[in-house]
Motif scaffolding. Structure first.
Motif, short mmCIF file in Angstrom:
data_model
loop_
_atom_site.label_atom_id
_atom_site.label_comp_id
_atom_site.label_asym_id
_atom_site.label_seq_id
_atom_site.Cartn_x
_atom_site.Cartn_y
_atom_site.Cartn_z
N ASP A 226 -37.79 -40.93 -38.62
CA ASP A 226 -36.51 -41.00 -37.91
C ASP A 226 -36.72 -41.73 -36.57
O ASP A 226 -36.93 -41.10 -35.54
CB ASP A 226 -35.96 -39.60 -37.69
CG ASP A 226 -34.55 -39.60 -37.17
OD1 ASP A 226 -33.95 -40.69 -37.09
OD2 ASP A 226 -34.04 -38.52 -36.83
N TYR A 227 -36.68 -43.04 -36.62
CA TYR A 227 -36.92 -43.84 -35.42
C TYR A 227 -35.77 -43.71 -34.42
O TYR A 227 -35.98 -43.84 -33.21
CB TYR A 227 -37.12 -45.31 -35.78
CG TYR A 227 -38.42 -45.56 -36.50
CD1 TYR A 227 -39.62 -45.46 -35.82
CD2 TYR A 227 -38.45 -45.91 -37.84
CE1 TYR A 227 -40.83 -45.69 -36.46
CE2 TYR A 227 -39.65 -46.14 -38.49
CZ TYR A 227 -40.83 -46.03 -37.79
OH TYR A 227 -42.01 -46.25 -38.43
N LYS A 228 -34.57 -43.46 -34.91
CA LYS A 228 -33.41 -43.35 -34.02
C LYS A 228 -33.55 -42.14 -33.09
O LYS A 228 -33.32 -42.27 -31.88
CB LYS A 228 -32.14 -43.24 -34.86
CG LYS A 228 -30.87 -43.40 -34.05
CD LYS A 228 -29.69 -43.63 -34.96
CE LYS A 228 -28.97 -42.33 -35.17
NZ LYS A 228 -27.72 -42.45 -35.90
N SER A 229 -33.96 -41.00 -33.61
CA SER A 229 -34.16 -39.82 -32.77
C SER A 229 -35.28 -40.05 -31.76
O SER A 229 -35.19 -39.62 -30.61
CB SER A 229 -34.48 -38.60 -33.62
OG SER A 229 -33.37 -38.23 -34.40
N PHE B 272 -33.91 -42.16 -29.02
CA PHE B 272 -33.06 -41.35 -28.15
C PHE B 272 -33.90 -40.49 -27.20
O PHE B 272 -33.58 -40.36 -26.02
CB PHE B 272 -32.13 -40.45 -28.96
CG PHE B 272 -30.92 -41.16 -29.49
CD1 PHE B 272 -30.17 -42.02 -28.71
CD2 PHE B 272 -30.50 -40.94 -30.80
CE1 PHE B 272 -29.07 -42.67 -29.20
CE2 PHE B 272 -29.40 -41.59 -31.30
CZ PHE B 272 -28.67 -42.45 -30.50
#
Length: 156
Positions: free
Chosen positions: A75-78, A81
């Motif tokens: 999960d690169y997006k988390s 963030f």
């Protein structure tokens, strides 16, 4: 000879820890705390040396089984963030103070990591940081400049 990505990451972690160690020597300590066994530099310096030790240990010791990472499930997006809010936290901690900035950092970290129970997010951020602040300020006499709590009249 092929160098595994884990060893490259360990070397990068060593460089990051060495840079962090360099930055710990920039921390200003009050004159009455210079000879104290525990001051503002103690724990960050320990973390830096420990990080360097672990990364060198991982580079030197042989790997038993090479790790395979499936990049499709990461999960690169988390992660992005978390990096963004950690950077924001670093910029606002001096202006907003330890209590407010750390509580908001924890609250948003829980949210970006997938927690949606608002009560737990609140309890594990604001009261937890308040208790930690009490330990530092009330019991250990470690002063943290906090404009938000000073404005509320909680600390002087």
């Amino acid at each position: 000879m092929r160098i595994s990505t884990d060893k490259i990451i360990s070397l990068l972690f060593f460089v990051l820890s060495a840079f962090y160690l360099h930055q710990t020597y920039q921390i200003q300590v009050f004159s009455f705390d210079e000879n104290a066994p525990f001051n503002a530099k103690t724990f960050p310096t320990f973390i830096a040396y420990f990080g360097m030790f672990l990364s060198i240990l991982y580079v030197v010791l042989p790997e038993r089984t090479p790790s395979k990472v499936d990049h499709k499930v990461l999960d690169y997006k988390s992660t992005l963030f978390l990096v963004v809010i950690a950077t924001i936290y670093g910029f606002i901690i001096l202006r907003a103070g330890f209590f407010l900035s750390t509580s908001l950092f924890l609250f948003f970290s829980y949210y970006f990591l997938g927690e949606r129970r608002w009560i737990w997010m609140f309890v594990l951020s604001f009261p937890f940081v308040a208790f930690f602040m009490f330990l530092l300020h009330g019991l250990l006499d470690i002063y943290l400049r906090d404009p938000f709590l000073k404005m509320l009249g909680i600390i002087g």
